[in-house]
Design an enzyme around this catalytic site. Structure first.
Site, PDB file in Angstrom:
ATOM      1  CG  HIS A 186       3.451  -0.727  75.011  1.00 22.44           C
ATOM      2  ND1 HIS A 186       3.638   0.429  75.739  1.00 22.44           N
ATOM      3  CD2 HIS A 186       3.003  -1.664  75.894  1.00 22.44           C
ATOM      4  CE1 HIS A 186       3.311   0.210  77.000  1.00 22.44           C
ATOM      5  NE2 HIS A 186       2.933  -1.048  77.120  1.00 22.44           N
ATOM      6  CD  GLN A 226      13.059  -3.036  71.864  1.00 22.05           C
ATOM      7  OE1 GLN A 226      12.756  -4.202  71.746  1.00 22.05           O
ATOM      8  NE2 GLN A 226      14.238  -2.664  72.334  1.00 22.05           N
ATOM      9  CG  ASP A 227       8.678   2.905  75.421  1.00 20.94           C
ATOM     10  OD1 ASP A 227       9.744   3.555  75.427  1.00 20.94           O
ATOM     11  OD2 ASP A 227       7.661   3.229  76.063  1.00 20.94           O
ATOM     12  CG  HIS A 228       6.796  -2.100  79.504  1.00 19.93           C
ATOM     13  ND1 HIS A 228       7.237  -1.473  80.626  1.00 19.93           N
ATOM     14  CD2 HIS A 228       5.677  -2.775  79.886  1.00 19.93           C
ATOM     15  CE1 HIS A 228       6.439  -1.747  81.639  1.00 19.93           C
ATOM     16  NE2 HIS A 228       5.496  -2.539  81.209  1.00 19.93           N
TER      17      HIS A 228
END
Length: 101
Positions: free
Chosen positions: A78, A80-82
């Site tokens: 999460h 990394q995605d953020h």
């Protein structure tokens, strides 16, 4: 590195990215109001937050590059995605500024 330690770095990345995201969205509001000085200041502050997030991310990358086993959990994914979506938002905001100016 344990999963819990990696998660703590993930939380750090999410926090810095979240701060950057908030500043970038506020910068757009300032640009809409033609307050470009405030807008630029917020973008600079957002970049500082993104730099902090990158430092935390780099810590994980360096550990893995040295061969350390890192248990990655959903929090780290999460994070990394953020971070990636906030970087994309920064690029979009910079393009929007050209339109508002």
């Amino acid at each position: 590195m344990t999963k819990e330690e990696a998660s703590m770095i993930g939380f750090e990345i999410v926090a810095y990215s979240g701060d950057a995201r908030s500043k970038l969205l506020l910068a757009v509001e300032k640009a809409k109001s033609k307050k470009f000085g405030e807008c630029e200041r917020l973008i600079e502050e957002a970049q500082e937050c993104l730099n902090d997030a990158h430092r935390a991310q780099t810590e994980l990358l360096q550990l893995e590059a040295r061969g350390e086993n890192i248990e990655i959990g959903f929090i780290t994914v999460h994070a990394q995605d953020h971070l990636m979506t906030t970087i994309l938002l920064k690029d979009i905001v910079n393009n929007l500024l050209d339109i508002y100016k």
